[in-house]
Structures are given as structure tokens and as C-alpha cells.
Scaffold this active site. Structure first.
Site, PDB file in Angstrom:
ATOM      1  N   GLY A  41     -11.318 -24.384  -0.672  1.00 27.92           N
ATOM      2  CA  GLY A  41      -9.925 -24.696  -0.995  1.00 27.92           C
ATOM      3  C   GLY A  41      -9.756 -24.939  -2.469  1.00 27.92           C
TER       4      GLY A  41
ATOM      5  N   LYS B 270       0.717 -19.511  -0.712  1.00 30.56           N
ATOM      6  CA  LYS B 270       1.818 -18.953  -1.487  1.00 30.56           C
ATOM      7  C   LYS B 270       3.125 -19.669  -1.156  1.00 30.56           C
ATOM      8  CE  LYS B 270      -0.086 -14.317  -2.027  1.00 30.56           C
ATOM      9  NZ  LYS B 270      -0.070 -12.947  -1.490  1.00 30.56           N
TER      10      LYS B 270
ATOM     11  N   SER C 145      -0.559  -7.550  -3.572  1.00 31.04           N
ATOM     12  CA  SER C 145       0.596  -8.259  -3.042  1.00 31.04           C
ATOM     13  C   SER C 145       1.780  -8.329  -4.001  1.00 31.04           C
ATOM     14  CB  SER C 145       0.194  -9.665  -2.598  1.00 31.04           C
ATOM     15  OG  SER C 145      -0.148 -10.420  -3.716  1.00 31.04           O
TER      16      SER C 145
END
Ligand code: ADP
Length: 851
Positions: free
Chosen positions: A374, A785, A742
Site C-alpha cells: 500500500g 483513484k 488509463s
């Protein structure tokens, strides 16, 4: 080598002044030259001279030459040694100096100093002559007796040494071959003597005196050696401390002689051996250690290997071969500890408890290694620490970031200079038990280099099938790591070597939402900071709106590390005020600056308390806490760092907001485009990878092929968008390398805005891969996101339709704040990105223009 034999030294000699060492005739010494006078001598005499005579210099001992040239010459010792300079080596590091190799020829006496600068030159008289030795004023018999006695001791001493060493055998031969008269000088320079003693021998010009003075030195050395041998023999008698030997001190002026030191060291070796025998090391290790200690005893301490071997043995004794802490694992208690230490992180805590439960039921650690993945500051290390706490184990963190040498993990072989064990063995030595929790921090940042692949070395450490016999190169014996609990942390799995990843169970730790951060701040970070700064809740009050202010305006991160730092800064500032015992009164009109909803709370808080940045000084009533409001915040932390950025940047066509995933969490990313006259070139800037460049080309191609449909034109009104037009696409924050597909939808939206001249809605962010036919494909990292968009205050998020399932992972309150548009094709993206839709509006414009 024979001192004085037929040697006539010049009557004028340049003088080399030495401080630390005494050169005796017949011996050779290496001396470092760095004082100005000596340097001059070397330069102008030794380096420039061409004859053999020019290499003869006078060495005057016991004089330190002043460093500065202008100082007067110090008092010179009366007697010196004429010497032949054999070798000169120059070096510039750490400062300019020469190293001289000189051999002593004979004694001389300084008669008169002829010149002082740039280096001293003196008229000298040679003192040692071979004729003197035999025709001295003492009768031959007396001297003969003395020299016989001396010879006897010398032979005894040499025979006590190890004759297998070539230098000793050579010395034995020299004793017979050299003239007796030369022996005192030579032996004095070989045996252990202080400079003072050497100086006395140098001053002993008369041969008889010299013999008389050297004999006690020889005797002392012989006695010392005898005692040393005796203690070696009695080594089995461990408990008996060896009585320190007092060497004959007639000539010694130092406080502790080296012999004493040697004895003490030897004593230590005996203790070390005892420790080895009583330690609980494995059989194999014990065998190696006993062999090493046997070698150590035979080794002279001056050998570099002595220290190496000793360090090795000391480490072996210190290692926790059999020492462990007792696990006190109780799942209910573990749950409480984890919950108390950490807010939120439900998924992670659940998995950790499962892991611990299996440990409790089945007492073996053969399972996958947990790897927390993370962004920074989300509590990965801190959970690792809690696990150690719940188990009652020692905790040790091994930072692997930037490690590129496999010896860092597995140690260096002992043949290397400066070799040492690897981090695993070092860690075990530090914690002192063999079952600690090792946190392998940042495994994704291991690097490869010519020194081997550290990841490969880690494989052996982490593999439960292999790590019970982990062999560190330095130890060279197996150490059982199977009781160690390894936990790894990383920011991304992308850069973890696949073989390593295969052995780990990855648990994703996503970033926090604003609400979670507020809770974490109030439950954990603020109490911790207060304690760190010696403050109490009665002295400082940080309302939740202030914390929210810090989170939104002063930090932009997935974790809580920067938030923690900012809270620390506030506590520091308050600590100063509290320590001063003063603060300033509040001004009632301050409430206006509060914003929106926060304002109400602000006013009420304001009315009853005071801030630290107002004008009138008042003594602080003890019961009145210092309230941190927006004013105080601005005062302490400076102007907000992240204000209004989003809407300001979207006030002209050709800008759109994308969502990117980075190892540091999700981020919003601006894409900017501009056009200019040109030849249809596309320029891309902002540290892009290949995939991103391809997305840009795809986007342009799709827009060109659909230009008519959307009424997109270039500057001259043509539907051929690249006709006489260059396009520049820029992805700001150029220091960060960006790649991945993306950004496709964002580039299309940005260019559509540029060619249509319309503004993209300021509260929309988007992510998604595109195809040439205008479809939108799913992408990864949706949760991070979305959290990033939420952090940045955006309201509408366009994501690929097939990513719908990922929305379930997002906390309900975050979902409530946002509107999600699920897009299957680019039409839908454009319609959602522009106010009033894109295609429809375009058609209207088209109709208008016809009218
Ligand atoms: P990481 O290892 O993920 O980079 P750390 O474990 O060093 O992050 O966490 C940074 C700080 O944030 C620590 O002081 C930690 O206690 C605190 N922290 C992070 N997450 C939480 C949480 N959920 N609850 C309480 N404190 C947290």
C-alpha cells in the site's frame, strides 16, 4: 647492513628530524614526512640528487619540527644516525606527504649547525667505527665476556620464537654471521622496546655501555615470552585469572607496557573460549569456533587476522542460537491490541487475525509470508509492530530500500577486508532471540547490481523449506531461521521480483478516506503527538474541522504521515506558547473567515476560547485550552498548500483531469493540450512511458475520424484536425514517470475540449483505456483513484463500465459524495465530461450555424 664497516659518511649532512621513531644503525625503518623542513629536504636533496652521497642523510630523533617554516629550529638531539634513503614514495592524500624507507648506517654527533633553511645542514662527526669495536679502551676480555653474555641471551630469545617463520630463521643465522658489536643496535630495534629505550641505546656511544643496557631488555623479553608460554599451557584452568606480569621496568617509562596488554588480551581469549564452550550453539558451529580459537591463540595480535577472528568468535557467542521468547498468543487479546492500535483497516486486521489463529492452532510457522502492499503512511509498519506486541515477540525492522548487493542479506565471506554478517544475522544479534518478528520493509525497492541479486538471497531466507539452515557467508555455518516470523511491506507489487512475490501472500492496504483520517488523527495521532511534546488535552484543543482543514488544504496523500507531521508542527508551536505561559486574546470579529459549514462550529468555539495569534497578551488561565482554528493553522503551517487548484486550472479549453495510480496511492493528473500552426506534429511532454504515448496517438486518430460527427475543427475551420496544425500534449508533474493505458479517455476529452473550444466541467475526473473504435476498457487501481478524486474535492467520476464491481470496495460515505458515470464508449465519456453533453450540444451548434 653492517654498521660502520668501512663506511665514511660525509662531514656535512642534511638533517631529517623525526618525532615518533628512533632509527638505530643496522635497522631499516619507514617514516612519514610531512613537516615543511623535512619535505624540503626530500624534494631538493633526495628527489633531485644524483650521486649516492646525496642519498645519505642524518636522522635526528625525538624532535618535532614545527609545522610553520618561519619558526625557529627546535633544539636538536645531540646524536643521530646517518642513514641511506632507499625509497621515497609521495602521496597527496589526505595531505601532501612522503614516505621514506631509510637504513641506519652509523651514529654521528652534531658539531655545528651550518644552515637552518630551507632544511637544516650540519657539520657532523662519525662516532661508530669498526676499529673502535675491537680496539676499545676496555680490555678485550671484559668486552668479550659482555658480548658473550649478550650473545647467549640473544640466542635464547630467538630460539623461543617459532623457527618455522622464515624471518626468525634468518635472524638466527644473522646472529652468527654479524659482528657482535653490531648486534645490540639490531636487536634493540627488533624486540619490543619503547622509543625512550631506543633513544638511550642510541645515546650509548660506548660499546660496553650499549651491551650493558641491552642485556636487561633482552632478559625482559625472554621473561615475558616464558610467562606467555606458561599461561598457554595452563589454559584449561579457566577460572584462574592470569596474574599480570610486571616486566622489568628499569628502562621503561610508559605507564602500561605492551606486554601487560598482551596478557590481558590473552586472558580475554581464555574467557572467550569459556563462553564458546558454555554457549548453546549448534554442534557444527561449536566445532568451527573451537578450531578458530585454537588458531587465535597461536596468532600474534598484531596480525590483522587476529582482530577478524576475534570479532567472528564474539559474534558467534552473542548469537541467539537457542534463546527465544515464549509466545503468548491469544486471539481475543490480539484482536483488542490490533483494534486499539489501529483504526479502520478491517480487511488487513481480519487477515492478520486469521494468520495468527492458524499459528495458535498449529504451532508451526510454515505458511506464506504476509506482505502488506500500500501507499506510504497507511500503517503497514505499525501493524507489523502490533503483531509482534500481540505475540510478545521482539520486533526488528530491516529496511531493504536500495539494497543492491546480495552480501547485504547474506554477509561477506570472511576473507574480505571489512567483512561482516548480513542484515538478517545482524538483526538476530540485535534482538538477542531467535524468534523475533522481522519486518522486511520496502521489498519492492530491492535493486540488482553486479554484486548479485539480493532478491535471490531473500528467497532462501523466506522459504520455510530452506530457512532452517540459512548459511550466512560470514558465519559459514547454518543458522536456523525457521522460528523467525517474517512480514514484508511494499508500495507496489509491480517491482517485487516474481519468485519472491510467489512466496508471499499479498494483502492490499489502500489509502484512507478523509473521514477515516479524521478518526485516526483524533484517536491515535493527536494523543501520540501530545505525549511526545509533553502537552495535555487541557492545554490544546484541535477540533475536527481543523483536522479536516489540515487534511484537505495542507496534505494530499493516501496515508497519514504528512498529517502526523503537521500535527507535530502544531504541537511544537503550542508547546512554545504553553512554556512561555502566555497567549493572546481572541478578537471576536475573527469568525468571518470560517468557511461554509465549518463556520458555525467555528463561531461557537471562538466565542468561548482564544486563539494563539491575536494581539493582546493575557496570562493563560490554566483551565483554558489553546484552540487551534483556521487562523492559528495559517499562522503555524503557513498559507494553505492545496487551495482551489482544480477549478483554477480548468478555466480554459484543452485541460482535463485524469486519475492515475502510483505506488504512493491514487493521484489526480491534469492533462493539458494546445495547438499551433505547423505540419501535423504531435509533441508529448511530461516523462511518459511508451503505453501513454500510444494512448495519445490513439486518441488523436479517433478524434480525427470522428471530427465531423462532433463538429471538431482546427484553427482554420477544417475537419482535418492536423492540417497545418501542431498539437502539444503535456502531463504536468514532469518529475514523476507516468505510464499505463488509463489516461486514454482523459486525452480524448482534453483534445475534444481543445478542438471544440468548450470547457470540461471542473468537478469531473476520469480514467479508462480506449480502443481505436471508441470503446472504453477497464483499468486497475479504481479504489485508490476514487479516493484521490474525493480528496481533491471532485464530484463526478467517469470510470469504465466493466469496473463497476470495484466500486463495492469503496466506503459508502465516499460513494455518497460522488457521482459515478459508467462509460462503455467514448460518446458516453464526452457527454458526461461537458456540461449539457457533448454530442448533443455539438449538433445544436451545427444547426445554429446553418441558420
Ligand atoms: P507505512 O509503514 O505504511 O509507511 P507507518 O506504519 O509508518 O506507515 O505509519 C505511519 C504513522 O501513521 C504511524 O505513526 C502509524 O501509527 C500511523 N497510522 C497509520 N495508519 C493508522 C491507523 N489505521 N490507525 C492508527 N494509526 C495509524
Amino acid at each position: 647492513m653492517a654498521a660502520g664497516s668501512a663506511i665514511q659518511i660525509p662531514t656535512r649532512l642534511p638533517l631529517l628530524l623525526t618525532h615518533e621513531s628512533v632509527l638505530l644503525p643496522g635497522s631499516t625503518m619507514r617514516t612519514s614526512v610531512d613537516s615543511p623542513r623535512n619535505m624540503q629536504l626530500v624534494r631538493s636533496r633526495l628527489l633531485k640528487g644524483t650521486s649516492l652521497r646525496s642519498t645519505i642523510i642524518g636522522v635526528i630523533p625525538n624532535t618535532s619540527d614545527p609545522t610553520s617554516d618561519c619558526d625557529d629550529l627546535p633544539n636538536l638531539h645531540r646524536i643521530g644516525t646517518a642513514a641511506l634513503a632507499i625509497q621515497v614514495v609521495g602521496s597527496n592524500w589526505p595531505k601532501p606527504h612522503y614516505t621514506l624507507l631509510v637504513t641506519g648506517l652509523c651514529r654521528f654527533q652534531v658539531l655545528q649547525l651550518l644552515k637552518e633553511k630551507p632544511y637544516p645542514i650540519a657539520e657532523v662527526q662519525q662516532l661508530d667505527r669498526l676499529e673502535q669495536f675491537t680496539n676499545g679502551h676496555k680490555s678485550e676480555e671484559e668486552l668479550g665476556e659482555l658480548s658473550e653474555q649478550f650473545y647467549k641471551y640473544a640466542v635464547q630469545l630467538v630460539e623461543m620464537l617459532d623457527m618455522s617463520v622464515p624471518a626468525v630463521a634468518k635472524l638466527r643465522r644473522l646472529l652468527d654471521n654479524l659482528p657482535r658489536e653490531a648486534l645490540p643496535d639490531i636487536l634493540t630495534s627488533i624486540i619490543r622496546t619503547t622509543n625512550q629505550e631506543k633513544l638511550q641505546i642510541l645515546d650509548a656511544v660506548r660499546l660496553e655501555e650499549r651491551f650493558k643496557m641491552t642485556i636487561p631488555l633482552l632478559v625482559r623479553q625472554i621473561e615475558g615470552l616464558k610467562l606467555l608460554q606458561k599461561t598457554r599451557k595452563s589454559k584449561q584452568d579457566d577460572d584462574k585469572r592470569v596474574v599480570a606480569i610486571r616486566p622489568i621496568r628499569k628502562f621503561s617509562h610508559g605507564s602500561i607496557t605492551e606486554d601487560e596488554e598482551e596478557e590481558e588480551d590473552h586472558d580475554d581469549v581464555v574467557m572467550l573460549e569459556k563462553k564458546i564452550r558454555t554457549s548453546s550453539m549448534s554442534e557444527q558451529a561449536l566445532k568451527v569456533c573451537l578450531k578458530e580459537i585454537k588458531r587465535l591463540k597461536k596468532m600474534p595480535q598484531s596480525m590483522p587476522e587476529y582482530a577478524l577472528t576475534r570479532n567472528y568468535l564474539e559474534l558467534m557467542v552473542e548469537l541467539p542460537w537457542n534463546k527465544s521468547t515464549k509466545d503468548r498468543l491469544e486471539i481475543r487479546a490480539a484482536r483488542i491490541v490490533l483494534d486499539n492500535d489501529h483504526y479502520a483497516m478491517e480487511k488487513l486486521k481480519k487477515r492478520v487475525l486469521e494468520y495468527l489463529a492458524v499459528r495458535q492452532l498449529k504451532n508451526n510457522l510454515k505458511g506464506p509470508i504476509l506482505c502488506f502492499v500500500g501507499p506510504p503512511g497507511v500503517g503497514k509498519t505499525s501493524v507489523g509492530r502490533s503483531i509482534a506486541k500481540t505475540l510478545g515477540r521482539e520486533f526488528h525492522r530491516i529496511a531493504l530500500g536500495g539494497v543492491c548487493d546480495q552480501s547485504d542479506i547474506r554477509g561477506h565471506r570472511r576473507t574480505y577486508v571489512g567483512s561482516m554478517p548480513g542484515r538478517i544475522i545482524n538483526g538476530l544479534k540485535t534482538v538477542g532471540v531467535n524468534n523475533p518478528v522481522f519486518l522486511l520493509d520496502e521489498v519492492d525497492k530491492l535493486a540488482k547490481s553486479l554484486q548479485g541479486d539480493p532478491a535471490a538471497a531473500l528467497l532462501e531466507v523466506l522459504d520455510p523449506e530452506q530457512n532452517h539452515s540459512f548459511t550466512d557467508h560470514y558465519l559459514n555455518v547454518a543458522f536456523d531461521l525457521s522460528q523467525v516470523l517474517f512480514i514484508a511491506t511494499a508500495n507496489t507489487t509491480a517491482t517485487i521480483p516474481p519468485a519472491l512475490l510467489d512466496r508471499m501472500e499479498v494483502i492490499q492496504v489502500p489509502g484512507y478516506t478523509q473521514e477515516e483520517k479524521i478518526e485516526i488523527a483524533h484517536r491515535h495521532l493527536i494523543p501520540k503527538q501530545l505525549e511526545l511534546h509533553g502537552l495535555t488535552p487541557q492545554q490544546i484543543q484541535i477540533p475536527q474541522v481543523t483536522t479536516l482543514g489540515i487534511i484537505t488544504r495542507y496534505t494530499r496523500e493516501a496515508g497519514v504521515r504528512a498529517l502526523d507531521r503537521k500535527l507535530g508542527a502544531i504541537c511544537r508551536a503550542v508547546a512554545v506558547k504553553v512554556a512561555e505561559g502566555q497567549h493572546k486574546e481572541a478578537k471576536p470579529d475573527r469568525a468571518e473567515v470560517g468557511e461554509g459549514e465549518d463556520c458555525k462550529e467555528h463561531i461557537t468555539e471562538d466565542a468561548k476560547s482564544e486563539s494563539i495569534n491575536d494581539t493582546a497578551d493575557l496570562a493563560l488561565p490554566p483551565e483554558m485550552p489553546i484552540l487551534i482554528d483556521f487562523h492559528a493553522l495559517k499562522d503555524i503551517l503557513g498559507p494553505p498548500m492545496y487551495d482551489m487548484e482544480v477549478s483554477e486550472r480548468l478555466n480554459q479549453p484543452g485541460v482535463a483531469i485524469g486519475l492515475a495510480w502510483t505506488p504512493l496511492g491514487g493521484e489526480i493528473m491534469f492533462v493539458e493540450a494546445s495547438r499551433m500552426d505547423g505540419e501535423g506534429q504531435l509533441t508529448l511532454t511530461g516523462q511518459l512511458g511508451d503505453v501513454m504515448k500510444e494512448s495519445a496517438h490513439l486518441a488523436i486518430s479517433w478524434l480525427r475520424s470522428n471530427a465531423k460527427r462532433y463538429q471538431l475543427t482546427n484553427a482554420s475551420g477544417s475537419f482535418d484536425l492536423l492540417d497545418n496544425t501542431d498539437i502539444h500534449l503535456h502531463f504536468p508533474a514532469g518529475a514523476v514517470t507516468k505510464d499505463g493505458p488509463s489516461a486514454g479517455v482523459t486525452i480524448v476529452t482534453c483534445l475534444a475540449s481543445l478542438f471544440s473550444g468548450r470547457l470540461v466541467c471542473s468537478d469531473v475526473a476520469m480514467t479508462g483505456e480506449i480502443t481505436l473504435r471508441g470503446l472504453v476498457l477497464p483499468v486497475g487501481g479504481i479504489k485508490d483513484k476514487v479516493l484521490a478524486a474525493h480528496r481533491a474535492g471532485l464530484k463526478r467520476i467517469i470510470i469504465p463500465q466493466r469496473n463497476e464491481k470495484d466500486l463495492e470496495e469503496i466506503a459508502a460515505h465516499v460513494r455518497q459524495d460522488l457521482t459515478f458515470v459508467l462509460a462503455g464508449c467514448l460518446d458516453e465519456v464526452l457527454n458526461a465530461a461537458f456540461d449539457g453533453g457533448f454530442a448533443v450540444k455539438a449538433r445544436l451548434q451545427h444547426l445554429n450555424s446553418k441558420l
